[in-house]
Design an enzyme around this catalytic site. Structure first.
Site, PDB file in Angstrom:
ATOM      1  N   HIS A  17     -30.735  -7.441 -16.719  1.00 47.82           N
ATOM      2  CA  HIS A  17     -31.544  -6.964 -15.785  1.00 47.82           C
ATOM      3  C   HIS A  17     -32.173  -5.541 -16.452  1.00 47.82           C
ATOM      4  CE1 HIS A  17     -30.533 -10.210 -13.078  1.00 47.82           C
ATOM      5  NE2 HIS A  17     -29.262  -9.725 -13.072  1.00 47.82           N
ATOM      6  N   HIS A 104     -15.785 -16.409 -17.936  1.00 49.53           N
ATOM      7  CA  HIS A 104     -16.751 -15.538 -18.370  1.00 49.53           C
ATOM      8  C   HIS A 104     -16.322 -14.199 -18.901  1.00 49.53           C
ATOM      9  CE1 HIS A 104     -21.173 -14.844 -18.321  1.00 49.53           C
ATOM     10  NE2 HIS A 104     -21.371 -15.848 -17.432  1.00 49.53           N
ATOM     11  N   ASP A 335     -27.258 -23.490 -16.244  1.00 54.88           N
ATOM     12  CA  ASP A 335     -27.391 -24.937 -17.044  1.00 54.88           C
ATOM     13  C   ASP A 335     -26.078 -25.614 -16.987  1.00 54.88           C
ATOM     14  OD1 ASP A 335     -30.163 -24.719 -18.719  1.00 54.88           O
ATOM     15  OD2 ASP A 335     -28.839 -22.797 -19.305  1.00 54.88           O
TER      16      ASP A 335
END
Lengths: 384, 384, 384, 384
Positions: A17, A104, A335
């Site tokens: 960002h 993650h 995805d």
């Protein structure tokens, strides 16, 4: 750190960002014809929103050359490449921001830095690979123009579906495959039948709100012999480093790879014959184009494993940073399988690795070439 | 080049027939108790002539600390470690010296350097790994003493024979296995049944005058969280680099590896729970102890593929450097399978990788710790 | 290459007529409060057009943080800083473009790269230093906040005019001088009388269409002891490297410098006394705050020589690239003396050098601190 | 750390009382004829006990090539060079060991490492420079053989006595001076009259139980144009780094140096003329052979300041590590002035700097040479 290479050196910057993402490339040979379009091609192959198989986010990812070129030629000075982020503001914190996403990088980044970037993955975002792909395109431009190097990656597996073909069939494919052929299918698998099943598998994952892994195979043709450094910086070691630095990768194998461990030495060895141009070639290529860490002029090929994306569209039971059990609600678009979009990233990292090794070896070879010749037997020639 | 690491930096030197082999280690923490015996243990596990499974060459490989220690403690200055070569003279050239050995480094070294070392492999000789194993033992000393890190590698495959066990069984083994258990069998496989078959396979190769490949699995327990750099120097990327820099390696996979590509994301993700000590742990470990390139404090495990040794005791049809077809006569003594002796080398490279990452991260963490605290939400804590 | 530092690593990019100039900083500690204004202050001190003593070109040089910060804090990830160039187009070639400017970098760049950038100096342009000053401001922010480090440079000589004061007088100045005081005069010399004469000298040069050299002295207070690496990366060696990397520099001296060579050892040695806080300090400071390559906690001071700018506003007899004798016509606007604007550049390079050394030393110290204590005599303490 | 250079990379090891001192050189061009005698020459010029002007300690400092050579040629692999220490045991601690010697590295090493080596200076011992001198001799062998590079350093000042000559006189000397001429006097000053006074000054210091500083000037002839990297790794910046890394140095100046700051630009600029071989040369050389950080093919010359040795043969009032005031008794034998023995060290560091820059530039130039030519005006040639 965020730098790859020693003589051809790429430093990437940017997270999901911030204002822009990109890289500085140092060590680009001067006098190379280079335009933004040369770079854009691979960025466009990498960008999201290309097909129904990828995330519906749609970013143009247009590259701008900030420096290091004039009148269409490189100056030999650092080339800064930038791509604007479309979503440039860190988000306000929401409930889900206090859950590190399973598998993650959220939790490990916090362990490392003591600071947590806002939602979106921060530096672990796939947007970081934009700088790699842009830099790889510059390396490729040189390699193709001067040495005719061809680098082609393709999807060889999605979930349990693997492309058919081993041995002679594989080697025939490696000898001929082009990017145009790879791009004929959305899934980027040159085996049409397998490709169709892979596509179904990805669509199934998407409907299940789940994700799946896969493998990418990459071939490099016409890489000059002599690249790679003995010991720690063997060419395959640098390739492994490069590939395992791509987000979501779990494995690397070169040439015969894990399957080759099951062969006898007499089967696995690649015998030499004269190549008709004063040098030698090998009659088989279990080595994958590298022997003793150094390229031998044969085709280099390797395979990379990608895990299923950690971000999935279903709720997950897990804990907050503070250790409270809870449910991480699904959100965002992702995805279901990264391998189709990973293809240009694998190609870029391969190009960067070879270009760096080439510059180093060119320095050594040019420096040696100025010395008086050594006695014949030190060059492997039987003295008469 | 011949240097590995940035903050804990090892430079090796030496080839098969020079005076000595060894290394300089720079960046060793000062004040570490260190003796030659601390280092010798792993060199002895690596040396040839240990058992009927390895080459009958017998070298003692006794290490001498040249510098960097006084009164049994490291000074923080470079430590030079040397091991004398017993066979210190380059050989006279013989007929076979004019054949580059198939799948060995002879031809590529000549391409790279334009000079051919005498018989014995020169710098591509396995003797180069002595410097690595010695340096790794120093890294391990620190890691064990301060963090209780345990690094254990073992043979998980020889030719077609693979150790049984996946999933829970494998994880139970990884949680407990010790070097003492590994060394119980000559082949260094902790699964006694598989180990026996592996040993038979190696002996069969030896009798066939042939060679075979295999795999080594390595586990690291108690590695602190936060090690590894995002982007290019992810911890798994550095491990892959380290492992593929070992002679004869063809592949690397971490955690779930190639098999993990076949799982769905919902199966593969490792959910978090509180670890009872104020942090988090994961309830499964497909990640192999690394997420987003950074260690998460869970057990790190990976697998390395080794090809069958290129040197075999049978004649081979191939060509001379000059391109003349001919027969390379068998000669010398060699290991029919390198994996038993590769075990301490894998452990050493793993230790070097982690130690380097630790020093870098300690620098960042100590530097950050002196700053004023950031707002709670930047640490993942919901502000009240 | 275009990278400085190992743990705090700055890579600059950009030349005179490209889109933007700037840098990527890697290794910034996470959690540091940082705004664009923190950086702009020093860029504004560096920019052209500040006074009648500098070039009348007027560029705002506004910095934008592209990445690496969120909510006003650094994330520990690479920070990309950019400044737009106002004149973004390479010029058409004119007659004077075929003369390499005497004592400028034109001819050597062509030797190096085989390619000539358009008029304006290309990468050797002073605009390259924008990236350095921006990065230096980030380093300084940390050093000031955590260690109270104060870095102040000032003009100590212009042409034949040198600031008065040596010995006690100099050391009194070094102990107290601030940037505010330095900036009181346009010439940035804290000695008002000398400063006035320096200003006259620069104005005289300007009227003569000529240029002059000068010296900048820099002091760093409160640098922690223990920074700098023995042997090749001594702190003074890195400072010398940093300073001689600034365009137009010709010399560097630390502490007593060249004058110190004329002293006897008994005069030059700095005796130790207790510092009242459990450590030692020295009663004199000929060493300039560094002994054996390592900071000792005393004030660091050094002096840098800048040659007269090569670009002058008068015609010069010289040769074209092609070797034809001719007259290079005067053109453009330039600084008659670089030292006033060099002040923030010297400060920036000093900050970058110290910050990098600090990160490295913090890594070592934190790593050592976890080991068991060594025997007293190894710490210089007489055992009882 | 203890490594210098990137492409020609030297890592030194060893301290005063360990088993041996030496270095590993990585990146040596393969096929260079090299013997131990090539290296010994400079070590012998450096060793103590050469004359009444140096310390009476007498060590032979015989070098052994451990690796990287066969049959009298370099292999391109790392060359390890070792020199045995004659005094191989750390001393027992005595009273004086608890005083950090003023202006020596004792106290700062303890601050850095938290561990104190036994008496003798440990790693800050001048014996560390043996590895540098040995490596420098290898670099010089290549530079002389291939490019005819001549590197000659000499003593230009001792205490207050400076060698006569500036301007034309100096440049005539720089154009001709040889090592043989330098070695004609014990003090290594080519100006016989000044040399005699310098020798008297050193003997006077010795009788006073004191020490004195001095300067060394170094000239490099026939260095190819194009070496050095813009921005941070300018050739003069690397030379400054190299020189300030030599123990006891306090300053560096290149070309016109500090005196050049007093000239006008019109005086200082070096005009170009055709060199009669298709290139350009300059008619004066204030630049000292480097412009914009890149060698221009002219003679490179620079001057280095050395402080008076900190170790003197008289008692000194100072404090112990524990902060107690006291008298450090004189002990040991030392050089009253280091500059005569510093001459080969300066030459070595100069050779290492140039050799590293040459390898890097050779890589770039060879890589660029394979590209298609750029338009004439990009090479500074007026298009017809």
């Amino acid at each position: 750190m965020s730098t790859f290479g020693s003589a051809f050196r790429v430093t990437t910057y940017g997270e999901s960002h911030c204002k822009s993402v990109g890289c500085i490339i140092d060590g680009v040979p001067p006098g190379l014809a280079l335009s933004e379009q040369d770079i854009q091609v691979q960025l466009t192959r990498r960008r999201p929103g290309q097909s129904k198989l990828t995330t519906p986010r749609n970013e143009q990812d247009s590259v701008a050359i900030q420096s290091g070129c004039e009148f269409g030629y490189t100056l030999g000075t650092p080339i800064c490449l930038t791509v604007q982020n479309q979503d440039q503001r860190p988000h306000d914190y929401s409930e889900t921001d206090f859950f590190p996403r399973p598998s993650h990088a959220d939790w490990t980044y916090l362990q490392k830095y003591g600071v947590k970037a806002s939602s979106g993955g921060g530096r672990s975002s796939a947007r970081e690979t934009i700088g790699r792909v842009a830099a790889g395109a510059v390396a490729e431009k040189y390699l193709a123009e001067v040495h005719g190097v061809e680098i082609v990656a393709f999807v060889s597996g999605v979930g349990p579906i693997e492309m058919a073909g081993d041995g002679a069939e594989l080697h025939a494919l490696l000898a001929e495959i082009t990017r145009a052929e790879v791009d004929k299918t959305l899934v980027r698998c040159p085996d049409a039948a397998a490709g169709a099943r892979m596509q179904d598998e990805i669509m199934a994952c998407s409907q299940e709100k789940n994700s799946t892994g896969g493998t990418v195979t990459c071939v490099m043709r016409n890489v000059p012999a002599g690249l790679g450094e003995p010991c720690f910086d063997k060419l395959e070691a640098k390739l492994a480093h490069a590939m395992l630095s791509i987000p979501a990768t779990k494995g690397f194998e070169i040439g015969s790879g894990f399957r080759g461990t099951q062969l006898r030495g007499s089967e696995h060895n690649d015998p030499f014959v004269a190549d008709g141009r004063g040098g030698l070639r090998t009659t088989s290529n279990h080595s994958g184009g590298i022997q003793g860490g150094i390229s031998n002029g044969e085709t280099i090929y390797f395979r990379v494993a990608f895990k299923p994306p950690a971000t999935i569209s279903q709720d997950q039971q897990t804990a907050t940073y503070a250790g409270e059990d809870g449910t991480l609600a699904a959100r965002g678009r992702h995805d279901p399988c990264v391998v189709p979009r990973a293809v240009p990233i694998v190609e870029a990292m391969a190009a960067l690795t070879v270009m760096d090794a080439l510059l180093v070896q060119n320095g050594r070879a040019a420096t040696r070439a100025r010395l008086a010749p050594v006695p014949a037997e030190l060059k492997g020639i039987k003295p008469v």
